[in-house]
Design an enzyme around this catalytic site. Structure first.
Site, PDB file in Angstrom:
ATOM      1  N   LYS A 215      41.700   2.105  37.276  1.00  0.00           N
ATOM      2  CA  LYS A 215      41.435   2.284  35.847  1.00  0.00           C
ATOM      3  C   LYS A 215      42.748   2.579  35.097  1.00  0.00           C
ATOM      4  O   LYS A 215      43.774   2.860  35.723  1.00  0.00           O
ATOM      5  CB  LYS A 215      40.388   3.400  35.680  1.00  0.00           C
ATOM      6  CG  LYS A 215      39.029   3.056  36.341  1.00  0.00           C
ATOM      7  CD  LYS A 215      38.039   4.199  36.215  1.00  0.00           C
ATOM      8  CE  LYS A 215      36.692   3.851  36.846  1.00  0.00           C
ATOM      9  NZ  LYS A 215      35.714   4.976  36.744  1.00  0.00           N
TER      10      LYS A 215
ATOM     11  N   TYR B 187      29.581  -2.148  32.837  1.00  0.00           N
ATOM     12  CA  TYR B 187      28.898  -0.845  32.876  1.00  0.00           C
ATOM     13  C   TYR B 187      27.539  -0.876  32.169  1.00  0.00           C
ATOM     14  O   TYR B 187      27.067   0.157  31.703  1.00  0.00           O
ATOM     15  CB  TYR B 187      29.792   0.233  32.263  1.00  0.00           C
ATOM     16  CG  TYR B 187      30.908   0.709  33.181  1.00  0.00           C
ATOM     17  CD1 TYR B 187      30.623   1.272  34.428  1.00  0.00           C
ATOM     18  CD2 TYR B 187      32.240   0.617  32.809  1.00  0.00           C
ATOM     19  CE1 TYR B 187      31.642   1.724  35.271  1.00  0.00           C
ATOM     20  CE2 TYR B 187      33.267   1.066  33.646  1.00  0.00           C
ATOM     21  CZ  TYR B 187      32.950   1.620  34.874  1.00  0.00           C
ATOM     22  OH  TYR B 187      33.956   2.076  35.702  1.00  0.00           O
TER      23      TYR B 187
ATOM     24  N   ASN C 235      38.780   9.344  36.392  1.00  0.00           N
ATOM     25  CA  ASN C 235      38.675   9.384  37.858  1.00  0.00           C
ATOM     26  C   ASN C 235      39.332   8.184  38.561  1.00  0.00           C
ATOM     27  O   ASN C 235      38.998   7.837  39.686  1.00  0.00           O
ATOM     28  CB  ASN C 235      37.218   9.601  38.299  1.00  0.00           C
ATOM     29  CG  ASN C 235      36.282   8.500  37.853  1.00  0.00           C
ATOM     30  OD1 ASN C 235      36.713   7.513  37.250  1.00  0.00           O
ATOM     31  ND2 ASN C 235      35.002   8.645  38.158  1.00  0.00           N
TER      32      ASN C 235
ATOM     33  N   HIS D 220      37.454   2.500  40.369  1.00  0.00           N
ATOM     34  CA  HIS D 220      36.055   2.053  40.466  1.00  0.00           C
ATOM     35  C   HIS D 220      35.830   1.350  41.799  1.00  0.00           C
ATOM     36  O   HIS D 220      36.722   0.661  42.288  1.00  0.00           O
ATOM     37  CB  HIS D 220      35.724   1.056  39.336  1.00  0.00           C
ATOM     38  CG  HIS D 220      34.453   0.291  39.586  1.00  0.00           C
ATOM     39  ND1 HIS D 220      33.222   0.805  39.265  1.00  0.00           N
ATOM     40  CD2 HIS D 220      34.230  -0.917  40.173  1.00  0.00           C
ATOM     41  CE1 HIS D 220      32.275  -0.072  39.644  1.00  0.00           C
ATOM     42  NE2 HIS D 220      32.865  -1.121  40.187  1.00  0.00           N
TER      43      HIS D 220
ATOM     44  N   GLU E  89      30.198  -8.170  40.493  1.00  0.00           N
ATOM     45  CA  GLU E  89      31.372  -7.677  39.759  1.00  0.00           C
ATOM     46  C   GLU E  89      32.598  -8.563  39.999  1.00  0.00           C
ATOM     47  O   GLU E  89      33.376  -8.809  39.074  1.00  0.00           O
ATOM     48  CB  GLU E  89      31.649  -6.221  40.157  1.00  0.00           C
ATOM     49  CG  GLU E  89      30.558  -5.275  39.639  1.00  0.00           C
ATOM     50  CD  GLU E  89      30.621  -3.869  40.215  1.00  0.00           C
ATOM     51  OE1 GLU E  89      31.536  -3.585  41.028  1.00  0.00           O
ATOM     52  OE2 GLU E  89      29.752  -3.047  39.860  1.00  0.00           O
TER      53      GLU E  89
HETATM   54  P1  GDP Z   1      30.978   5.861  40.084  1.00  0.00           P
HETATM   55  O1  GDP Z   1      30.127   4.774  40.703  1.00  0.00           O
HETATM   56  O2  GDP Z   1      31.343   6.939  41.065  1.00  0.00           O
HETATM   57  O3  GDP Z   1      32.202   5.331  39.375  1.00  0.00           O
HETATM   58  O4  GDP Z   1      30.080   6.609  38.989  1.00  0.00           O
HETATM   59  P2  GDP Z   1      28.939   6.041  37.974  1.00  0.00           P
HETATM   60  O5  GDP Z   1      28.564   4.641  38.321  1.00  0.00           O
HETATM   61  O6  GDP Z   1      27.879   7.076  37.922  1.00  0.00           O
HETATM   62  O7  GDP Z   1      29.683   6.074  36.565  1.00  0.00           O
HETATM   63  C1  GDP Z   1      30.629   5.068  36.254  1.00  0.00           C
HETATM   64  C2  GDP Z   1      31.809   5.721  35.580  1.00  0.00           C
HETATM   65  O8  GDP Z   1      31.396   6.296  34.346  1.00  0.00           O
HETATM   66  C3  GDP Z   1      32.440   6.894  36.346  1.00  0.00           C
HETATM   67  O9  GDP Z   1      33.338   6.497  37.365  1.00  0.00           O
HETATM   68  C4  GDP Z   1      33.147   7.618  35.225  1.00  0.00           C
HETATM   69  O10 GDP Z   1      34.367   6.967  34.867  1.00  0.00           O
HETATM   70  C5  GDP Z   1      32.154   7.463  34.074  1.00  0.00           C
HETATM   71  N1  GDP Z   1      31.248   8.599  34.002  1.00  0.00           N
HETATM   72  C6  GDP Z   1      30.162   8.868  34.755  1.00  0.00           C
HETATM   73  N2  GDP Z   1      29.578  10.025  34.403  1.00  0.00           N
HETATM   74  C7  GDP Z   1      30.319  10.509  33.370  1.00  0.00           C
HETATM   75  C8  GDP Z   1      30.245  11.686  32.550  1.00  0.00           C
HETATM   76  O11 GDP Z   1      29.355  12.519  32.710  1.00  0.00           O
HETATM   77  N3  GDP Z   1      31.210  11.824  31.585  1.00  0.00           N
HETATM   78  C9  GDP Z   1      32.207  10.916  31.400  1.00  0.00           C
HETATM   79  N4  GDP Z   1      33.114  11.124  30.431  1.00  0.00           N
HETATM   80  N5  GDP Z   1      32.304   9.789  32.147  1.00  0.00           N
HETATM   81  C10 GDP Z   1      31.379   9.600  33.112  1.00  0.00           C
HETATM   82 MG    MG Z   2      28.975   3.253  39.813  1.00  0.00          MG
END
Ligand code: GDP
Ligand code: MG
Length: 160
Positions: free
Chosen positions: A20, A60, A123, A126, A137
């Protein structure tokens, strides 16, 4: 039944891994690529790319209804990302383990997020969450001609 099950566990998968904008800006590209490379997966696609808003929203789309969605799209489009397609047996689940928990404060030390990040909203990386999404993807982020099939010479030293 059992040999069939074992064979299905040996399926070659593809995962879409993306560094990212924070990972790129913080100079973590080499470190992150290195972890997948050293593990033994095969890199079949790689580019630095400025992601348009529409692509970020499509990538997303499952998170569209979340309150953080606008901030997430702003984050992903805030600077260049590094797009990667990695291939290997079990690469999807293994990459998720190498990446660590979504919240870097909960990610184990030794994982990318556990070692290199402190906040969910920054973080650094991805990784696809299923082989189906890996395919989806990769098709979303890469043109067909950008993916390169090749045979690493280390193959017999990785798998018996
Ligand atoms: P991942 O699969 O571990 O990347 O997590 P998810 O698929 O749940 O979410 C996708 C991305 O959205 C995450 O990697 C974060 O960059 C972002 N994200 C998820 N939850 C949050 C949140 O509560 N706050 C913020 N600011 N970003 C979030
Ligand atoms: Mg995810």
């Amino acid at each position: 039944f059992l040999p069939h099950l074992v064979a299905s566990l040996e399926q070659v998968e593809q995962s879409y891994i993306m560094i990212k904008p924070d990972g790129v800006q913080r100079g973590l590209v080499g470190d992150i690529i290195s972890r997948f490379e050293k593990k033994g997966f095969k890199l079949i696609g790689l580019k630095i790319f400025q992601c348009p808003k529409e692509l970020a929203e499509e990538h997303y789309k499952d998170l569209q209804s979340k309150p953080f969605f606008p901030k997430l799209i702003e984050y992903i489009t805030s600077g260049p990302v590094v797009c990667m397609a990695w291939e290997g047996v079990g690469v999807v689940a293994s990459a998720r383990k190498l990446i660590g928990a979504t919240n870097p404060l909960q990610a184990e030390p030794g994982t990318i997020r556990g070692d290199l990040a402190v906040q969910t909203g920054r973080n650094v990386v991805h990784g696809s969450d299923s082989p189906e999404n890996g395919k989806r993807e990769i098709a979303l982020w890469f043109e067909e001609g950008e993916l390169v099939p090749w045979t690493p010479v280390q193959e017999p030293w990785l798998r018996e």
